[in-house]
Design a protein around this motif. Structure first.
Motif, PDB file in Angstrom:
ATOM      1  N   LEU A  73       0.856  -1.186   0.000  1.00 15.17           N
ATOM      2  CA  LEU A  73       0.000   0.000   0.000  1.00 15.17           C
ATOM      3  C   LEU A  73       0.894   1.239   0.000  1.00 15.17           C
ATOM      4  N   VAL A  74       0.624   2.180  -0.892  1.00  8.63           N
ATOM      5  CA  VAL A  74       1.500   3.348  -1.015  1.00  8.63           C
ATOM      6  C   VAL A  74       0.770   4.655  -0.716  1.00  8.63           C
ATOM      7  N   ALA A  75      -0.453   4.561  -0.204  1.00  7.87           N
ATOM      8  CA  ALA A  75      -1.219   5.756   0.156  1.00  7.87           C
ATOM      9  C   ALA A  75      -2.352   5.347   1.095  1.00  7.87           C
ATOM     10  N   ASP A  76      -2.828   6.321   1.884  1.00  6.93           N
ATOM     11  CA  ASP A  76      -4.045   6.086   2.658  1.00  6.93           C
ATOM     12  C   ASP A  76      -5.209   5.906   1.692  1.00  6.93           C
ATOM     13  N   ILE A  77      -6.116   4.998   2.026  1.00  8.27           N
ATOM     14  CA  ILE A  77      -7.305   4.783   1.198  1.00  8.27           C
ATOM     15  C   ILE A  77      -8.541   4.839   2.078  1.00  8.27           C
ATOM     16  N   GLU A  78      -9.477   5.694   1.707  1.00  5.34           N
ATOM     17  CA  GLU A  78     -10.782   5.719   2.370  1.00  5.34           C
ATOM     18  C   GLU A  78     -11.773   4.989   1.475  1.00  5.34           C
ATOM     19  N   VAL A  79     -12.334   3.920   1.985  1.00  6.06           N
ATOM     20  CA  VAL A  79     -13.297   3.142   1.216  1.00  6.06           C
ATOM     21  C   VAL A  79     -14.627   3.879   1.200  1.00  6.06           C
ATOM     22  N   THR A  80     -15.137   4.148   0.014  1.00  6.94           N
ATOM     23  CA  THR A  80     -16.391   4.896  -0.120  1.00  6.94           C
ATOM     24  C   THR A  80     -17.591   3.985  -0.356  1.00  6.94           C
ATOM     25  N   THR A 105      -3.116   3.823   6.143  1.00 13.91           N
ATOM     26  CA  THR A 105      -4.399   3.486   6.756  1.00 13.91           C
ATOM     27  C   THR A 105      -5.455   3.211   5.697  1.00 13.91           C
ATOM     28  N   ILE A 106      -6.186   2.126   5.886  1.00 17.56           N
ATOM     29  CA  ILE A 106      -7.409   1.878   5.129  1.00 17.56           C
ATOM     30  C   ILE A 106      -8.571   2.171   6.061  1.00 17.56           C
ATOM     31  N   SER A 107      -9.404   3.136   5.703  1.00 16.90           N
ATOM     32  CA  SER A 107     -10.506   3.565   6.556  1.00 16.90           C
ATOM     33  C   SER A 107     -11.831   3.444   5.814  1.00 16.90           C
ATOM     34  N   GLY A 108     -12.914   3.603   6.559  1.00 21.37           N
ATOM     35  CA  GLY A 108     -14.238   3.586   5.945  1.00 21.37           C
ATOM     36  C   GLY A 108     -14.750   2.205   5.588  1.00 21.37           C
ATOM     37  N   VAL A 109     -14.098   1.162   6.099  1.00 16.58           N
ATOM     38  CA  VAL A 109     -14.529  -0.205   5.792  1.00 16.58           C
ATOM     39  C   VAL A 109     -15.772  -0.530   6.611  1.00 16.58           C
ATOM     40  N   LYS A 110     -16.857  -0.917   5.949  1.00 15.48           N
ATOM     41  CA  LYS A 110     -18.118  -1.210   6.632  1.00 15.48           C
ATOM     42  C   LYS A 110     -18.750  -2.472   6.045  1.00 15.48           C
ATOM     43  N   LEU A 111     -19.202  -3.321   6.930  1.00 12.11           N
ATOM     44  CA  LEU A 111     -20.010  -4.469   6.520  1.00 12.11           C
ATOM     45  C   LEU A 111     -20.992  -4.723   7.654  1.00 12.11           C
ATOM     46  N   ILE A 129       0.255 -10.353   6.537  1.00 11.63           N
ATOM     47  CA  ILE A 129      -0.323  -9.009   6.506  1.00 11.63           C
ATOM     48  C   ILE A 129       0.456  -8.185   7.516  1.00 11.63           C
ATOM     49  N   LYS A 130       1.021  -7.057   7.082  1.00  9.24           N
ATOM     50  CA  LYS A 130       1.899  -6.320   7.984  1.00  9.24           C
ATOM     51  C   LYS A 130       1.841  -4.820   7.729  1.00  9.24           C
ATOM     52  N   ASN A 131       2.255  -4.062   8.767  1.00  2.79           N
ATOM     53  CA  ASN A 131       2.437  -2.609   8.660  1.00  2.79           C
ATOM     54  C   ASN A 131       1.189  -1.891   8.157  1.00  2.79           C
ATOM     55  N   LEU A 132       0.049  -2.272   8.699  1.00  2.00           N
ATOM     56  CA  LEU A 132      -1.231  -1.764   8.207  1.00  2.00           C
ATOM     57  C   LEU A 132      -2.068  -1.204   9.346  1.00  2.00           C
ATOM     58  N   ASN A 133      -2.719  -0.076   9.088  1.00  2.00           N
ATOM     59  CA  ASN A 133      -3.675   0.516  10.024  1.00  2.00           C
ATOM     60  C   ASN A 133      -5.069   0.424   9.415  1.00  2.00           C
ATOM     61  N   LEU A 134      -6.033   0.073  10.240  1.00  2.00           N
ATOM     62  CA  LEU A 134      -7.394  -0.137   9.756  1.00  2.00           C
ATOM     63  C   LEU A 134      -8.389   0.604  10.629  1.00  2.00           C
ATOM     64  N   GLU A 135      -9.388   1.223   9.983  1.00  2.00           N
ATOM     65  CA  GLU A 135     -10.544   1.785  10.681  1.00  2.00           C
ATOM     66  C   GLU A 135     -11.779   1.172  10.041  1.00  2.00           C
ATOM     67  N   ALA A 136     -12.578   0.436  10.847  1.00  2.00           N
ATOM     68  CA  ALA A 136     -13.667  -0.345  10.259  1.00  2.00           C
ATOM     69  C   ALA A 136     -14.790  -0.555  11.263  1.00  2.00           C
ATOM     70  N   GLU A 137     -15.956  -0.891  10.721  1.00  2.00           N
ATOM     71  CA  GLU A 137     -17.066  -1.321  11.567  1.00  2.00           C
ATOM     72  C   GLU A 137     -17.766  -2.512  10.930  1.00  2.00           C
ATOM     73  N   PHE A 138     -18.002  -3.519  11.774  1.00  2.00           N
ATOM     74  CA  PHE A 138     -18.714  -4.717  11.368  1.00  2.00           C
ATOM     75  C   PHE A 138     -19.793  -4.938  12.426  1.00  2.00           C
ATOM     76  N   LYS A 139     -20.970  -4.371  12.188  1.00  2.00           N
ATOM     77  CA  LYS A 139     -22.025  -4.356  13.195  1.00  2.00           C
ATOM     78  C   LYS A 139     -23.236  -5.158  12.744  1.00  2.00           C
ATOM     79  N   ASN A 140     -23.856  -5.815  13.721  1.00  2.00           N
ATOM     80  CA  ASN A 140     -25.047  -6.613  13.455  1.00  2.00           C
ATOM     81  C   ASN A 140     -24.772  -7.652  12.369  1.00  2.00           C
TER      82      ASN A 140
END
Length: 325
Positions: A73-80, A105-111, A129-140
């Motif tokens: 990964l060479v940039a932050d990615i916000e999943v839309t 960071t990969i952010s905006g991950v939702k399921l 899988i290494k050197n990765l930051n994640l922001e996510a929600e997996f609800k219900n």
């Protein structure tokens, strides 16, 4: 508006996405109209594929890029996208390559509000899988859930997950594994990882909930820490909870090890430990389930509850217990 292609500016509806105008939300076009994806690199260790945008990330999701290759990964990615599909989602095939997050960071991950067998950024991983930051929600969600990977037999190194994980009540029979980093670690290595947020269940199913890992079977968890709140029923004997791991099992002539870890989040469940809910050796006195050089400071609530381990079974051993509450 969310069912109009024009809303999704910059999305590739030729190769990655499909939409039925005015009827459905965008969905991944798994088969695609092209097999080639515009990406730099060759997918090898020396010359990995470079992922720099959401389109390339979703090409990996849809397997237009191979699951056994090397990626950086060479940039932050916000999943839309409103709904994420895990990489290697059903384990056939699993992700078996190398994914280096480059400390991005990969952010905006939702399921949410759905069923998948393996829920996470990655579903099933036998790779690294290494050197990765994640922001996510997996609800219900009805399924096994891990922030980085739901199921791992490989290596997860230097990853962080800021996650909201909630297993919903289900009519499906079975056992479920939930963890801030991975739900189920079987013979794998989790090292130098951290999690924050929450891991919880509303289900009556047999469930293992951990700040880092739900179920650690003959695996190693080293140098990890979690501040995640881990919440399960204190009256349901099928609920196991731990600030680091819900269940740590040594079997098949192999040790289980939790070392140099700490947890600061509050933990509740039936078998509940500030670090590990149930620490167990199965059928062999020559192996050990070891918890060492680790501590926990969160509140612990459960039927079998301990500042370090809720239940310590058979030949397992524990060292350096520090209890603040």
């Amino acid at each position: 508006k969310m069912r109009q292609q024009a809303t999704y500016y910059g999305w590739d509806f030729e190769n990655v996405w499909d939409i039925e105008e005015g009827v459905e939300l965008p969905v991944l076009n798994v088969t695609g109209k092209e097999t080639k994806v515009a990406i730099t690199g060759e997918g090898t260790l020396g010359n990995p594929y470079l992922i720099e945008n959401e389109e390339q990330l979703f090409a990996l999701v849809s397997e237009k890029l191979p699951l056994n290759a090397c990626y950086t990964l060479v940039a932050d990615i916000e999943v839309t996208a409103m709904y994420w599909t895990p990489i290697g989602s059903n384990g056939t095939p699993a992700f078996s390559g190398v994914f280096d997050g480059g400390n991005f960071t990969i952010s905006g991950v939702k399921l949410n509000d759905t069923y998948y067998a393996y829920v996470g950024l990655f579903g099933y991983s036998t790779g690294t899988i290494k050197n990765l930051n994640l922001e996510a929600e997996f609800k219900n969600v009805d399924g096994n859930i891990g922030g980085i990977a739901a199921y791992s037999t490989g290596i997860i190194d230097n990853c962080s997950a800021k996650v909201e994980i909630q297993k919903r009540s289900s009519n499906y029979l079975g056992t479920y594994y939930l963890g801030g980093i991975t739900g189920y670690n079987i013979g794998g290595i989790i090292k130098n990882c951290s999690s924050e947020g929450s891991v919880s269940t509303d289900s009556g199913n047999k469930s293992y909930l951990g700040g880092i890992v739900g179920y650690n079977a003959r695996g190693t968890v080293s140098g990890c820490h979690s501040s995640a709140a881990v919440t399960a029923s204190t009256t349901n004997s099928n609920h196991f909870s731990g600030g680091i791991a819900a269940y740590s099992l040594a079997n098949d002539n192999k040790n289980a090890l939790i070392t140099n870890c700490y947890a600061t989040g509050n933990v509740s469940g039936y078998y509940t430990g500030g670090l590990v809910g149930y620490n167990c050796v199965e059928n062999n006195s020559a192996i050990r389930a070891i918890v060492e050089y680790s501590y926990a400071t969160g509140n612990v609530d459960g039927y079998y509850a301990g500042g370090l381990a809720g239940y310590n079974y058979s030949k397992s051993t524990s060292y350096d217990q520090i209890i603040a509450n």
